[in-house]
Structures are given as C-alpha cells and as structure tokens.
Design a protein around this motif. Structure first.
Motif, PDB file in Angstrom:
ATOM      1  N   HIS A   1     -34.927  15.451   5.471  1.00  8.24           N
ATOM      2  CA  HIS A   1     -34.762  14.604   6.610  1.00  8.24           C
ATOM      3  C   HIS A   1     -35.442  13.502   6.789  1.00  8.24           C
ATOM      4  N   GLY A   2     -35.221  12.436   6.929  1.00 11.77           N
ATOM      5  CA  GLY A   2     -36.355  11.203   7.040  1.00 11.77           C
ATOM      6  C   GLY A   2     -36.228  10.144   5.853  1.00 11.77           C
ATOM      7  N   LEU A   3     -35.478  10.676   4.857  1.00 14.41           N
ATOM      8  CA  LEU A   3     -35.540   9.621   3.656  1.00 14.41           C
ATOM      9  C   LEU A   3     -34.692   8.540   4.267  1.00 14.41           C
ATOM     10  N   VAL A   4     -34.877   7.275   3.779  1.00 21.00           N
ATOM     11  CA  VAL A   4     -34.121   5.940   4.040  1.00 21.00           C
ATOM     12  C   VAL A   4     -33.548   5.666   2.674  1.00 21.00           C
ATOM     13  N   LEU A   5     -32.305   5.514   2.499  1.00 22.55           N
ATOM     14  CA  LEU A   5     -31.561   4.979   1.336  1.00 22.55           C
ATOM     15  C   LEU A   5     -31.619   3.578   1.459  1.00 22.55           C
ATOM     16  N   LEU A   6     -31.939   2.733   0.562  1.00 22.64           N
ATOM     17  CA  LEU A   6     -32.090   1.332   0.530  1.00 22.64           C
ATOM     18  C   LEU A   6     -30.612   1.010  -0.503  1.00 22.64           C
ATOM     19  N   GLU A   7     -30.345   1.656  -1.580  1.00 21.56           N
ATOM     20  CA  GLU A   7     -29.120   1.349  -2.398  1.00 21.56           C
ATOM     21  C   GLU A   7     -29.016   2.646  -3.324  1.00 21.56           C
ATOM     22  N   PHE A   8     -27.725   2.817  -3.456  1.00 23.67           N
ATOM     23  CA  PHE A   8     -27.189   4.032  -4.328  1.00 23.67           C
ATOM     24  C   PHE A   8     -25.972   3.172  -5.236  1.00 23.67           C
ATOM     25  N   ARG A   9     -25.992   2.893  -6.165  1.00 24.21           N
ATOM     26  CA  ARG A   9     -25.144   2.409  -7.179  1.00 24.21           C
ATOM     27  C   ARG A   9     -24.654   3.293  -8.403  1.00 24.21           C
ATOM     28  N   ILE A  10     -23.625   3.352  -8.737  1.00 23.92           N
ATOM     29  CA  ILE A  10     -23.332   4.028 -10.028  1.00 23.92           C
ATOM     30  C   ILE A  10     -22.365   3.159 -10.916  1.00 23.92           C
ATOM     31  N   LEU A  11     -22.681   3.102 -12.123  1.00 23.65           N
ATOM     32  CA  LEU A  11     -22.196   2.297 -13.103  1.00 23.65           C
ATOM     33  C   LEU A  11     -21.517   2.798 -14.349  1.00 23.65           C
ATOM     34  N   ASN A  12     -20.475   2.577 -14.619  1.00 21.76           N
ATOM     35  CA  ASN A  12     -19.703   3.234 -15.881  1.00 21.76           C
ATOM     36  C   ASN A  12     -20.604   2.770 -17.086  1.00 21.76           C
ATOM     37  N   ARG A  13     -19.946   3.272 -18.467  1.00 18.33           N
ATOM     38  CA  ARG A  13     -20.604   2.914 -19.721  1.00 18.33           C
ATOM     39  C   ARG A  13     -20.561   1.455 -20.113  1.00 18.33           C
ATOM     40  N   TRP A  14     -19.798   0.922 -19.271  1.00 22.61           N
ATOM     41  CA  TRP A  14     -19.655  -0.739 -19.737  1.00 22.61           C
ATOM     42  C   TRP A  14     -20.448  -1.477 -18.822  1.00 22.61           C
TER      43      TRP A  14
ATOM     44  N   LYS B   1     -36.867   4.986   0.592  1.00 23.25           N
ATOM     45  CA  LYS B   1     -37.989   5.296   0.919  1.00 23.25           C
ATOM     46  C   LYS B   1     -38.148   6.803   1.190  1.00 23.25           C
ATOM     47  N   ASN B   2     -39.071   7.353   0.654  1.00 19.32           N
ATOM     48  CA  ASN B   2     -39.411   8.729   1.172  1.00 19.32           C
ATOM     49  C   ASN B   2     -39.734   9.426   2.403  1.00 19.32           C
ATOM     50  N   ILE B   3     -39.973  10.357   2.795  1.00 23.51           N
ATOM     51  CA  ILE B   3     -40.404  10.748   4.155  1.00 23.51           C
ATOM     52  C   ILE B   3     -41.999  10.526   4.544  1.00 23.51           C
ATOM     53  N   GLU B   4     -42.512   9.967   3.562  1.00 29.60           N
ATOM     54  CA  GLU B   4     -43.885   9.431   3.589  1.00 29.60           C
ATOM     55  C   GLU B   4     -44.081   7.990   3.839  1.00 29.60           C
ATOM     56  N   GLY B   5     -42.575   7.415   3.648  1.00 27.72           N
ATOM     57  CA  GLY B   5     -42.621   5.575   3.616  1.00 27.72           C
ATOM     58  C   GLY B   5     -42.834   5.210   2.423  1.00 27.72           C
ATOM     59  N   LYS B   6     -43.115   5.902   1.329  1.00 24.46           N
ATOM     60  CA  LYS B   6     -43.252   5.236  -0.102  1.00 24.46           C
ATOM     61  C   LYS B   6     -41.742   4.730  -0.673  1.00 24.46           C
ATOM     62  N   ARG B   7     -41.856   3.820  -1.178  1.00 20.21           N
ATOM     63  CA  ARG B   7     -40.572   3.122  -1.931  1.00 20.21           C
ATOM     64  C   ARG B   7     -40.581   3.763  -3.193  1.00 20.21           C
ATOM     65  N   ARG B   8     -39.354   4.177  -3.547  1.00 24.38           N
ATOM     66  CA  ARG B   8     -39.059   4.897  -4.759  1.00 24.38           C
ATOM     67  C   ARG B   8     -37.917   4.195  -5.790  1.00 24.38           C
ATOM     68  N   CYS B   9     -37.704   4.537  -6.725  1.00 27.10           N
ATOM     69  CA  CYS B   9     -36.587   4.027  -7.414  1.00 27.10           C
ATOM     70  C   CYS B   9     -36.368   5.069  -8.427  1.00 27.10           C
ATOM     71  N   ARG B  10     -34.995   5.451  -8.737  1.00 25.40           N
ATOM     72  CA  ARG B  10     -34.727   6.061  -9.625  1.00 25.40           C
ATOM     73  C   ARG B  10     -33.522   5.338 -10.422  1.00 25.40           C
ATOM     74  N   LYS B  11     -33.660   5.242 -12.038  1.00 21.35           N
ATOM     75  CA  LYS B  11     -32.972   4.146 -12.501  1.00 21.35           C
ATOM     76  C   LYS B  11     -32.727   4.478 -14.071  1.00 21.35           C
ATOM     77  N   GLY B  12     -31.956   3.864 -14.663  1.00 20.73           N
ATOM     78  CA  GLY B  12     -32.103   3.956 -16.471  1.00 20.73           C
ATOM     79  C   GLY B  12     -31.815   4.736 -17.004  1.00 20.73           C
ATOM     80  N   CYS B  13     -32.360   6.087 -17.244  1.00 24.32           N
ATOM     81  CA  CYS B  13     -32.044   7.162 -18.170  1.00 24.32           C
ATOM     82  C   CYS B  13     -31.463   8.486 -17.217  1.00 24.32           C
ATOM     83  N   SER B  14     -31.103   8.111 -16.249  1.00 26.40           N
ATOM     84  CA  SER B  14     -30.632   9.189 -15.266  1.00 26.40           C
ATOM     85  C   SER B  14     -28.941   9.108 -15.344  1.00 26.40           C
ATOM     86  N   PHE B  15     -28.087  10.234 -15.547  1.00 20.73           N
ATOM     87  CA  PHE B  15     -26.776  10.065 -15.738  1.00 20.73           C
ATOM     88  C   PHE B  15     -26.234  11.336 -14.779  1.00 20.73           C
ATOM     89  N   VAL B  16     -24.874  10.818 -14.490  1.00 22.53           N
ATOM     90  CA  VAL B  16     -23.978  12.043 -13.809  1.00 22.53           C
ATOM     91  C   VAL B  16     -22.633  12.105 -14.743  1.00 22.53           C
TER      92      VAL B  16
END
Length: 109
Positions: A36-49, A84-99
């Motif tokens: 609770h309290g996390l703020v989503l700035l952007e969530f994108r999903i891309l295919n293999r191309w 932004k996590n609940i402590e207000g710190k900006r975070r980013c997850r990208k690159g080598c993360s797959f679903v």
C-alpha cells in the motif's frame, strides 16, 4: 496494554514471472503485487520484437494477454516498470525481466 510496531514492512513491489491467461479464473492477469502506498509511474510490456503490447499507469490494472483485441502467443515478454516505493524513492525495473504466458486447456466437467 501491549503495543507493537511493524518494522519489517515491504517497501518494494513483487513481480511474478508467469501467468496463464486461459480465462480459468486463477492467475489470468499479469499484475503487480504492491505494498500500500506505492505509486506506479509507468508499466509497459513489450513482445520479442520490441512492439508494445501493454501500457498503464494504473496500479490496479494488469495485462490479460490481449493486445489490440487479439490474445498474444505463448512466449516471453519484457516488462518495464517505473514507480515510487512507499519511502518515496524512485525505482525502475527493466531490461532482463521477463514474463511468460502459459496457455492451458480448461477441462470441461
């Protein structure tokens, strides 16, 4: 009176790496598990191309495996998340993360 204080609270989000998208009622949507309290700035999903198949800034929404009205094929998809996590710190997850989407036949009773 006993008072307790929660010191070990989650400050970051949890991201699964698989969902089924088979309309079976369980695990059908790839969504972020967040404290609770996390703020989503952007969530994108891309295919293999590297074509964008999903984008949102709504923390409550998730991807159901559909893009432009079509169910996407089984495979791996890259996600990018800025928040932004609940402590207000900006975070980013990208690159080598797959679903991975897994389709499974639903047996009829």
């Amino acid at each position: 009176m006993l008072q307790t204080e929660a010191k070990d609270r989650a400050t970051d989000l949890y991201v699964s790496n698989t969902f089924t998208s088979n309309r079976g009622g369980q695990n059908d949507v790839f969504r972020l598990r967040t404290p609770h309290g996390l703020v989503l700035l952007e969530f994108r999903i891309l295919n293999r191309w590297e074509a964008e198949v999903y984008v949102s800034t709504d923390i409550l929404r998730g991807w159901d495996g559909i893009c432009k009205g079509a169910l996407q094929p089984v495979g791996s998809y890259v996600y990018f998340i800025r928040y932004k996590n609940i402590e207000g710190k900006r975070r980013c997850r990208k690159g080598c993360s797959f679903v991975t989407i897994i389709y499974q036949e639903i047996p009829f009773a």
